[in-house]
Design a protein around this motif. Structure first.
Motif, PDB file in Angstrom:
ATOM      1  N   UNK A  64       0.827  -1.204   0.000  1.00 34.61           N
ATOM      2  CA  UNK A  64       0.000   0.000   0.000  1.00 34.61           C
ATOM      3  C   UNK A  64       0.859   1.251   0.000  1.00 34.61           C
ATOM      4  N   UNK A  65       0.367   2.259  -0.692  1.00 32.67           N
ATOM      5  CA  UNK A  65       1.124   3.505  -0.807  1.00 32.67           C
ATOM      6  C   UNK A  65       1.011   4.370   0.447  1.00 32.67           C
ATOM      7  N   UNK A  66       0.181   3.959   1.386  1.00 29.64           N
ATOM      8  CA  UNK A  66       0.078   4.675   2.654  1.00 29.64           C
ATOM      9  C   UNK A  66       0.793   3.948   3.789  1.00 29.64           C
ATOM     10  N   UNK A  67       1.579   2.924   3.450  1.00 27.31           N
ATOM     11  CA  UNK A  67       2.289   2.154   4.470  1.00 27.31           C
ATOM     12  C   UNK A  67       3.612   2.814   4.846  1.00 27.31           C
ATOM     13  N   UNK A  68       4.082   2.486   6.026  1.00 27.59           N
ATOM     14  CA  UNK A  68       5.388   2.985   6.486  1.00 27.59           C
ATOM     15  C   UNK A  68       6.517   2.431   5.634  1.00 27.59           C
TER      16      UNK A  68
END
Length: 156
Positions: A64-68
């Motif tokens: 995911x592009x919102x992951x750390x």
């Protein structure tokens, strides 16, 4: 291909495709392909940029592009791209200047040897000048890496 290995495979094929593209471009420009270009740094496109952008895109698609983890990969990609255009490009320019100095020292050494029978020859190797990248080479590497990662993700 397992789900867990996708970002690694994306990075690997990003690097491989950039090195092959570099060899083909060099072959077209120089009308001969030298095998050592497959392992060389510098040139079009940047294989370092292709590797890290494929890795970042692979991590983004996988986690995911919102992951750390994507944030870490994206920052890493930016640092590598900046380094290729900045530090490594400057080091290549320094190498070019040092090579000029080496040639001048060799000429002086030859002149000194002509004037005296027991003068030694100055032995210095040239520095490799193509170790950094222009903005276009880095951009092409980044784009190639992203495209390779997308291709592997959607077609593998």
């Amino acid at each position: 291909m397992t789900v867990f290995s996708y970002p690694l495979w994306a990075a690997f094929f990003g690097n491989l495709s950039a090195q092959l593209a570099k060899a083909i471009i060099q072959g077209i420009q120089g009308r001969s392909i030298k095998p050592e270009v497959l392992f060389a740094s510098g040139g079009m496109p940047s294989s370092h940029s292709a590797t890290v952008s494929a890795l970042a895109m692979g991590v983004g698609l996988h986690d995911g592009f919102d992951s750390s983890v994507f944030t870490i990969a994206a920052v890493f990609a930016c640092v590598v791209a900046y380094d290729a255009m900045g530090v490594r490009l400057a080091a290549g320019r320094h190498a070019a200047a040092l090579n000029i100095i080496i040639e001048e020292l060799r000429a002086l050494s030859e002149l000194a040897r002509e004037k005296g029978p027991d003068r030694g020859r100055l032995v210095m190797q040239r520095f490799r000048e193509r170790i950094g990248h222009s903005l276009q080479e880095v951009f092409a590497g980044l784009l190639l890496g992203i495209l390779v990662a997308l291709g592997i993700y959607y077609y593998a």
